[in-house]
Enzyme design. Sequence first.
Site, mmCIF file in Angstrom:
data_model
loop_
_atom_site.group_PDB
_atom_site.id
_atom_site.type_symbol
_atom_site.label_atom_id
_atom_site.label_comp_id
_atom_site.label_asym_id
_atom_site.label_seq_id
_atom_site.Cartn_x
_atom_site.Cartn_y
_atom_site.Cartn_z
ATOM 1 N N HIS A 219 0.792 -1.243 0.000
ATOM 2 C CA HIS A 219 0.000 0.000 0.000
ATOM 3 C C HIS A 219 0.819 1.285 0.000
ATOM 4 O O HIS A 219 0.255 2.370 -0.112
ATOM 5 C CB HIS A 219 -0.978 0.026 1.179
HETATM 6 C C1 UD1 Z 1 -2.159 6.019 5.351
HETATM 7 C C2 UD1 Z 1 -0.904 6.559 6.016
HETATM 8 C C3 UD1 Z 1 0.161 5.484 6.030
HETATM 9 C C4 UD1 Z 1 -0.342 4.208 6.639
HETATM 10 C C5 UD1 Z 1 -1.641 3.775 5.979
HETATM 11 C C6 UD1 Z 1 -2.208 2.610 6.729
HETATM 12 C C7 UD1 Z 1 -0.521 8.970 5.686
HETATM 13 C C8 UD1 Z 1 0.266 9.988 4.972
HETATM 14 N N1 UD1 Z 1 -0.386 7.700 5.281
HETATM 15 O O1 UD1 Z 1 -1.829 5.723 4.007
HETATM 16 O O2 UD1 Z 1 1.271 5.938 6.789
HETATM 17 O O3 UD1 Z 1 0.635 3.204 6.462
HETATM 18 O O4 UD1 Z 1 -2.586 4.844 6.022
HETATM 19 O O5 UD1 Z 1 -3.113 1.884 5.976
HETATM 20 O O6 UD1 Z 1 -1.247 9.313 6.591
HETATM 21 N N2 UD1 Z 1 -8.982 4.867 0.649
HETATM 22 C C9 UD1 Z 1 -10.214 4.295 0.496
HETATM 23 N N3 UD1 Z 1 -10.920 3.990 1.616
HETATM 24 C C10 UD1 Z 1 -10.467 4.233 2.878
HETATM 25 C C11 UD1 Z 1 -9.209 4.821 3.019
HETATM 26 C C12 UD1 Z 1 -8.471 5.131 1.891
HETATM 27 O O7 UD1 Z 1 -10.668 4.052 -0.608
HETATM 28 O O8 UD1 Z 1 -11.167 3.907 3.852
HETATM 29 C C13 UD1 Z 1 -8.190 5.166 -0.583
HETATM 30 C C14 UD1 Z 1 -8.483 6.541 -1.152
HETATM 31 O O9 UD1 Z 1 -8.422 6.451 -2.547
HETATM 32 C C15 UD1 Z 1 -7.316 7.352 -0.651
HETATM 33 C C16 UD1 Z 1 -6.192 6.349 -0.626
HETATM 34 O O10 UD1 Z 1 -6.800 5.130 -0.265
HETATM 35 O O11 UD1 Z 1 -7.031 8.461 -1.475
HETATM 36 C C17 UD1 Z 1 -5.094 6.669 0.339
HETATM 37 O O12 UD1 Z 1 -5.601 6.878 1.649
HETATM 38 P P1 UD1 Z 1 -4.792 7.786 2.706
HETATM 39 O O13 UD1 Z 1 -5.407 7.682 4.036
HETATM 40 O O14 UD1 Z 1 -4.565 9.134 2.159
HETATM 41 O O15 UD1 Z 1 -3.365 7.115 2.736
HETATM 42 P P2 UD1 Z 1 -2.941 5.597 2.902
HETATM 43 O O16 UD1 Z 1 -2.253 5.177 1.669
HETATM 44 O O17 UD1 Z 1 -4.094 4.800 3.382
HETATM 45 N N1 UDP Z 2 -4.301 -5.307 8.743
HETATM 46 C C1 UDP Z 2 -5.604 -5.791 8.844
HETATM 47 N N2 UDP Z 2 -6.235 -6.180 7.697
HETATM 48 C C2 UDP Z 2 -5.651 -6.124 6.475
HETATM 49 C C3 UDP Z 2 -4.325 -5.631 6.391
HETATM 50 C C4 UDP Z 2 -3.689 -5.212 7.551
HETATM 51 O O1 UDP Z 2 -6.161 -5.861 9.939
HETATM 52 O O2 UDP Z 2 -6.301 -6.501 5.483
HETATM 53 C C5 UDP Z 2 -3.612 -4.859 9.969
HETATM 54 C C6 UDP Z 2 -2.278 -5.505 10.193
HETATM 55 O O3 UDP Z 2 -2.427 -6.731 10.866
HETATM 56 C C7 UDP Z 2 -1.553 -4.459 11.019
HETATM 57 C C8 UDP Z 2 -2.115 -3.159 10.499
HETATM 58 O O4 UDP Z 2 -3.323 -3.482 9.826
HETATM 59 O O5 UDP Z 2 -1.871 -4.564 12.389
HETATM 60 C C9 UDP Z 2 -1.150 -2.558 9.528
HETATM 61 O O6 UDP Z 2 -1.754 -1.534 8.830
HETATM 62 P P1 UDP Z 2 -1.248 -1.030 7.428
HETATM 63 O O7 UDP Z 2 -0.468 -2.082 6.740
HETATM 64 O O8 UDP Z 2 -2.428 -0.489 6.746
HETATM 65 O O9 UDP Z 2 -0.348 0.229 7.814
HETATM 66 P P2 UDP Z 2 1.139 0.441 8.365
HETATM 67 O O10 UDP Z 2 1.377 -0.468 9.510
HETATM 68 O O11 UDP Z 2 2.063 0.223 7.226
HETATM 69 O O12 UDP Z 2 1.138 1.888 8.749
#
Ligand code: UD1
Ligand code: UDP
Length: 380
Positions: A219
């Site tokens: 991601h």
């Molecule tokens: C964010 C965090 C990242 C973390 C990740 C965990 C920042 C800068 N990044 O990244 O550090 O590792 O969350 O998962 O804060 N979207 C959906 N539905 C949702 C959420 C997101 O469709 O419920 C899609 C949207 O298109 C959105 C994109 O995901 O634009 C990115 O979401 P965003 O929260 O901006 O960043 P993440 O990549 O999720």
């Molecule tokens: N996770 C989850 N379901 C998923 C993928 C991840 O519950 O389908 C959990 C995972 O076990 C971990 C956390 O989400 O505890 C990690 O989140 P993510 O990878 O989105 O973000 P990061 O840790 O890189 O910020």
Amino acid sequence: MIKILTIIGARPQIIKAAALSRAIKNSFADKIKEVIVHTGQHYDDNMSEVFFDELDIPRPNYNLNVGSGTHGKQTAFMIEGIEEILMKEKPDRIVLYGDTNSTLAGAVAASKLLIPVVHIEAGLRSFNKAMPEEINRILCDHISTLLFSPTKTGYDNLVKEGFRENNTAPYSADNPKIFHCGDVMFDNSLYFSEVAEKTTDILEKNGLEKDQFILATVHRNNNTDEPVRLNSLFRALYTIANENNCKVVLPLHPRTAKLLSKNLSSELYSNIKTSSLIKIISPVSFLEMIALEKNASLIMTDSGGVQKEAYFFRKPCIILRAETEWVELVECGSAKIADADEKKIIEAFEYFKERKGLEFPHIFGDGKAAEFICSQMLAL
Ligand code: UD1
Ligand code: UDP
């Protein structure tokens, strides 16, 4: 009694918050009152709602419903909303997790109102400022009052950045206190580990057998948004699956799911979609994720949390990034950095295939990091 205000927003923060809420409920109910603010950064049911009942997290008192947007817009909206709530609630501390835009927004809003910032997961560094999270975590750390680092490396990073080890109370943003205290996610993994396998049927549902599949997650923005990297990653997955007749299960973050058809070559996209070995599924619940992690033969990920959980459950891990904040995993030999490099990913897979007896020393605390954090918040 102190009042803390916890900010959650992105999936991993919601999960991390479960550990602290549980510690408060079990050991500090008469001393700590928690108010929870969900920024709404993650909003799909399977990125947010699913975790509350499953992990017994109290329902948020507020939801800002920020949704998705550019970094500036998203963060600005959150700062405004959090500020308003802070002025109304007047908490004694704000609690922030990790390094997302929700973390940064909470840190900026609270520090300007002179509310002490408690940063959980402090000190982690990738030394790559092109990564949005690196900016968020550095800024948050440097306006925090209590900094809880899960690893010795994180603690040492703070010392190198000028945090003094021998500051004494009363603490403030100018006289902060740093701790090396273990990882609240280790607390959670221990706590939910047993129940996970008993209560989920994620393996059966997806035709997966113990030690017969690879679990992968992708991601990070530089992987999803850069077609060269995304193609390289998925080519590696496809090759490994086919050459080893091995299933690969990918609970795909919505960010990646939305970009797959756009950024993969049409041939690779079609190969991946029609492969009987590669199973792309929607994001799963935390208990389902633990069940997948515990039963996978190997984990490939660019996630911070999933790298660590691979370690907690004693699985080899291929890190799909150029660097990691969790350097201990690589130093212990249970994880390898392969970036989004097809050749390196395949080599790392071959390396772990032959490797028995990996070591997983206990470096993430005793499963009681959340209790420690609560007691220090009271002592501030
Ligand atoms: C964010 C965090 C990242 C973390 C990740 C965990 C920042 C800068 N990044 O990244 O550090 O590792 O969350 O998962 O804060 N979207 C959906 N539905 C949702 C959420 C997101 O469709 O419920 C899609 C949207 O298109 C959105 C994109 O995901 O634009 C990115 O979401 P965003 O929260 O901006 O960043 P993440 O990549 O999720
Ligand atoms: N996770 C989850 N379901 C998923 C993928 C991840 O519950 O389908 C959990 C995972 O076990 C971990 C956390 O989400 O505890 C990690 O989140 P993510 O990878 O989105 O973000 P990061 O840790 O890189 O910020």
